[in-house]
Every structure is written in C-alpha cells, then in structure tokens.
Write a protein that holds these residues in place. Sequence first.
Motif, short mmCIF file in Angstrom:
data_model
loop_
_atom_site.label_atom_id
_atom_site.label_comp_id
_atom_site.label_asym_id
_atom_site.label_seq_id
_atom_site.Cartn_x
_atom_site.Cartn_y
_atom_site.Cartn_z
N ARG A 474 44.59 21.07 54.71
CA ARG A 474 46.00 21.20 54.24
C ARG A 474 45.90 22.56 53.36
NH1 ARG A 474 50.16 18.06 55.64
NH2 ARG A 474 49.70 16.12 56.72
N ALA A 476 46.00 26.25 51.52
CA ALA A 476 47.02 27.44 51.79
C ALA A 476 46.53 28.45 52.68
CB ALA A 476 47.49 27.70 50.49
N ARG A 481 41.37 26.15 56.22
CA ARG A 481 41.71 24.93 57.03
C ARG A 481 40.95 25.06 58.44
NH1 ARG A 481 46.87 27.24 55.87
NH2 ARG A 481 47.06 28.26 57.92
N ASP A 516 53.40 16.72 61.14
CA ASP A 516 54.05 17.39 59.93
C ASP A 516 54.93 18.65 60.34
OD1 ASP A 516 52.58 18.07 56.75
OD2 ASP A 516 53.76 19.55 57.73
N ARG A 517 55.86 19.01 59.57
CA ARG A 517 56.91 19.74 59.85
C ARG A 517 56.45 21.11 59.87
NH1 ARG A 517 62.21 18.84 56.08
NH2 ARG A 517 62.96 20.50 57.62
N ASN A 518 55.46 21.42 59.31
CA ASN A 518 54.74 22.84 59.20
C ASN A 518 53.88 22.96 60.45
OD1 ASN A 518 53.02 25.03 58.73
ND2 ASN A 518 53.34 24.68 56.32
N TYR A 519 53.86 23.70 61.24
CA TYR A 519 53.31 24.08 62.25
C TYR A 519 51.82 24.59 62.13
CZ TYR A 519 53.13 29.19 61.89
OH TYR A 519 52.61 30.45 61.45
N GLN A 520 51.52 25.09 60.84
CA GLN A 520 50.20 25.37 60.65
C GLN A 520 49.44 24.18 60.62
OE1 GLN A 520 50.95 27.47 57.07
NE2 GLN A 520 50.90 29.42 58.08
N PHE A 521 49.87 23.07 60.12
CA PHE A 521 49.11 21.88 59.99
C PHE A 521 49.11 21.01 61.26
CE2 PHE A 521 51.04 21.87 55.64
CZ PHE A 521 49.92 22.52 55.00
N ARG A 522 50.20 21.19 62.20
CA ARG A 522 49.71 20.83 63.37
C ARG A 522 48.74 21.41 64.14
NH1 ARG A 522 55.65 21.36 63.21
NH2 ARG A 522 55.62 22.86 64.96
#
Length: 546
Positions: A474, A476, A481, A516-522
């Motif tokens: 996760r 930044a 990541r 997760d709402r954040n697409y980067q974590f998806r």
Amino acid sequence: ETEGFVQAERAERSAEEDEEDAEEWTDIERFQNFIKSEHPLRRLVCVRGVTDTLRGVPCGDVISSVLPLLELAAKDEETSVREAFASQLSSLVKCLIAQCDDGEVDQCMELIWPATLIILKDRDQQVRSGAEDAVLEYAPTLSSSFRHNSILPSLLTLAGDDTEEQRMTAAKLLGELSASLDAGDVRDRVVPCLAELSKDTMFRVRKAVALHMGKACQRVGAGDAALALLPVFLALSEDEIWGVRKACAESVAEVAVALPLEVRGAKLLPVFDRLSTDVSRWVRNAAFQFLGPLIASLPPQEVSSKLLEGFASMAVGKGASADSEMPNFCAYNFPAVAQCAGAERWPVLEAAYKALLKDVQWKVRRTLSLSAHELARTLGPALAKEAILPAVHAFLSDLDEVKIGIVQNLARFAVALGPADRLELVPVICGLELEGDNWRFRQLLASQLGELLELFEEDVIRKELFPILVKLARDAVAEVRAAAAGQAGRVLRRLKQLKISWWGDVTEEVLDLAKDRNYQFRLVFASMAEDLVRAEGALGAEEREH
C-alpha cells in the motif's frame, strides 16, 4: 580582418547552399552525393548518419551503391570526418550482420575492411584509437574464415610496418583479438609475432606487447603460454624503460591465470617483488593496484603472510604502496583476496578492513558495502557476526550511496549469518520499511521479502515481516507496490511450508486490496493474483516431477 573573415564565411555558406540537394533523392542517393561534397560539414553529417541510412536497405544495394564509397570517408582530408567514420564502424557492421546473410556479410567486409585498414594507419592518434576500438568490437562477431583469411594477415603485415604507431596497433589488436582467433593461429602466427615485437627498438611497441599479451597467453593454453610467452613477459618486466615495466605490472594477473598453477607463484611472485620496489613510483603503484587479482590467481599455499601484509598496507596507503588511490583498489579486491586466503587468515587482513571502513572517501566505503555479503560468506557465520555485522550497521548509518550496497544485498547477507544472528537484522528490516527519504530503499526491501521470509521462522514472519509486506503493498510509490506484489507467490510458498494457522489474516489483508476504493490498490491485488497463479503452476509442476 574580422570583416574579411565574415565575408569569406558567408561566401562558403552560399556555395554550400548552391550545391545540389534534390528533394527527390533517396537516402542512398543523398549519401552518394554528399560523401563527395566539397563542403566538410555535409561530408561529416553524411558519415555520421551512414548506419541509419543503411537500415533496412537490401544487402545487394548496400554492396553495390554505398560500401565502395567508404574509402572516401577513410581518406577524407578533414580529421573530424575520419573520426566520425571510425566511430560508426562498429554499429555499421552490426547493422549489416543483422540484415544480411553470412555470405553477404563477408562480401560487405571485403569492402569495409580495406577502409578500416586505412584509418588504422591514420596520422591522427584519435582516429587510430577509434578504429582500434571498432575492430576490437566487431571482429569477434565476424566469421572465423574472414578473421583467418583477411584480418589476421593484415595485422601481421602491420606488425612489420616501418612506422612505430602501426606496430603498436598491431601488438594491441593481435593480443586483444587472440580470444576470437583460432588457437592454432595464435600459437603458430600471433605468438611468434608478439615475441618479435617484444624486442622492438621503440619502447612504446614493447609496452603495447606487455599490456596486451594476456589474452594470447590464455588462448594458447597453459603449457604453450609457459613455454613461449612467459619468457617474453619476464624479459619485458625487466625492461630499462619504466613505462614497459608498468605495463607488465598492469597485466601480471591476466598472464598469471593463463599459466599452470605450479608456475604462477614460482615465476610471477619474484616479478611482483621486483616491481613493487621499483625505482619508479608509477611502477610501484601499478604493482600494488593489481596485487589483489594476482593473489586471487594463486593457490592458497602460495599466498604468504608477507604478500597479504603487502595487500593490507594498501588500506592506509603507507609504505611502498603509498598513494591516495590504493584504498580504492584494496577495497575492490578485498573479497577475492579474503576468499583466497581463507577464514583462518582473517587476522592478517582484519586491521586493513577496519581501516577501510573509516576511509574518508565514500567510494571506498561504498565498495565495501556492496561486497559485505560476499565477505561474510567467505568468513563463515561466526566471523561474519563478529567482523562484518558491525560494519553493516555502520554502513546503514552512512550516506545513501554507501547504504544502498547493504540494502540491495540484505537477503544475501542474512544467508551468510547463523539463524540466531539473523534476528539482529529484523530491526534493520523494520527500519527500512519506515524509510521516508528514499523510496528506492523500500523498493529494494520489497523485492527481497520472499527470500527473507525463507530465512526466518513463523513467529518473526507473523509479527514483523508479513505486516511489512502488507504496508509496502500500500506504499505511496507505484514501484514499491509493484515490487511487493511480485513477492506474493514466494511468500505463499513459505507460508505453506510452515503450515500456518493464521490463513484468515492473510486472506483478509489480500482481499482488502481487492475491495479498496483506490484503484491503485486493486491493481496491486491483480498483480498479486497473477504472481500467485504463476507460483502455484510452478509448484504444481515441481510436485509432479517428484
């Protein structure tokens, strides 16, 4: 006077603009016209772009329309044009090898090699040097028949030239190209030629032989090297000119590895003793600079304490090895020398290592940092803990340029420690995860987590290492990541080996990424899933084999 110069320049520019440059010309037609231009700038641009001009052009057209004109570039009155031609030679040959068949390449070389020979004989040293570099780069890629029938005879002829520079070029190329020539050719034709050149009346020719004969020694084999080339080297090492002796000091290790083991120490250690006490400071410095590689080429029983002490003296730049650059050479060769000496002789080298750790030059400390894991592996777990682990902690508090050597090899260093001693690295790993100033350290840590998990037991993994993986997944920074996600398969394999009871925690953390709402974590979840599938496939194949 200034006005006259401006007028002349304008007149020349006007004449250049008047010279024909038809828009309908093809690239080859433009080359054919510009290479004959009266204006140096056009010839220069034309030569600089010759490789790009020929990309994709059928070999037949290249052979008939372009290559015959290369001799014009090689004989150009402007040094800058000839220098540009030399710089293009290697890329030009590589381009032709890529787009022509073997027979066509040899046809191309029948036109390129004569032009190359012209600039190998150029009056300008920089042009000759560029041509030599080009030959060294492209000759090994050519057919053995072309090297045998064209290149070798030309170089042997060059060795008999009346001009000193030509004989120097021949000595360099014959020596360096020996690795790509037929061993029989080297033994029967190159070695006698080098032996003759080693007796040249001009010291620069003898120096070139001393500097470049190592590969010829290696190509002919240990027996012939000892019989035919070792006497040549020994004679050159006693040359009256210090530059020749310095060249011998620089090539002694390369010659050593080509000789039979029983000959290396007996014949070359006296050479080192003599060169390391030479009247010339430059010869002495060169002898110590290459002492590390020489030691690494010897059997352990031939590495005397005196020799190791001489190497160790380089760490502080005192005595015969006094020079500010010596600590750099000492640090660079330290792992190889320590490996040859063995852990039992660490006390002879320990003081030198401690001195290098405190060297004011950060490049010295960086070199030690990059090789700490290799030294630890040589010394064994007990000495690694005692001697190298404190150094690792010091490096981690040093400049980033030094610190990175430990960080990028952290898992390799952990392997060299005993299982209990590895626990001292856990706080280090946790500290790197919190590294805020330089995200590349976090990326390097993330890329080693799979390997690190294999070195620790379940308790440390659950409390410290797995949570670090989750945090870095996760991070930044996207590169961090991605590195963490790429470890998922290896981590899963380790957790399966341990038969952990906390799979629910693992699953929850991974699925949280997917939701997760954040697409980067998806995206991280998707990368993890891909790595897991790949790892499961590899594991299944392994199990089927067994």
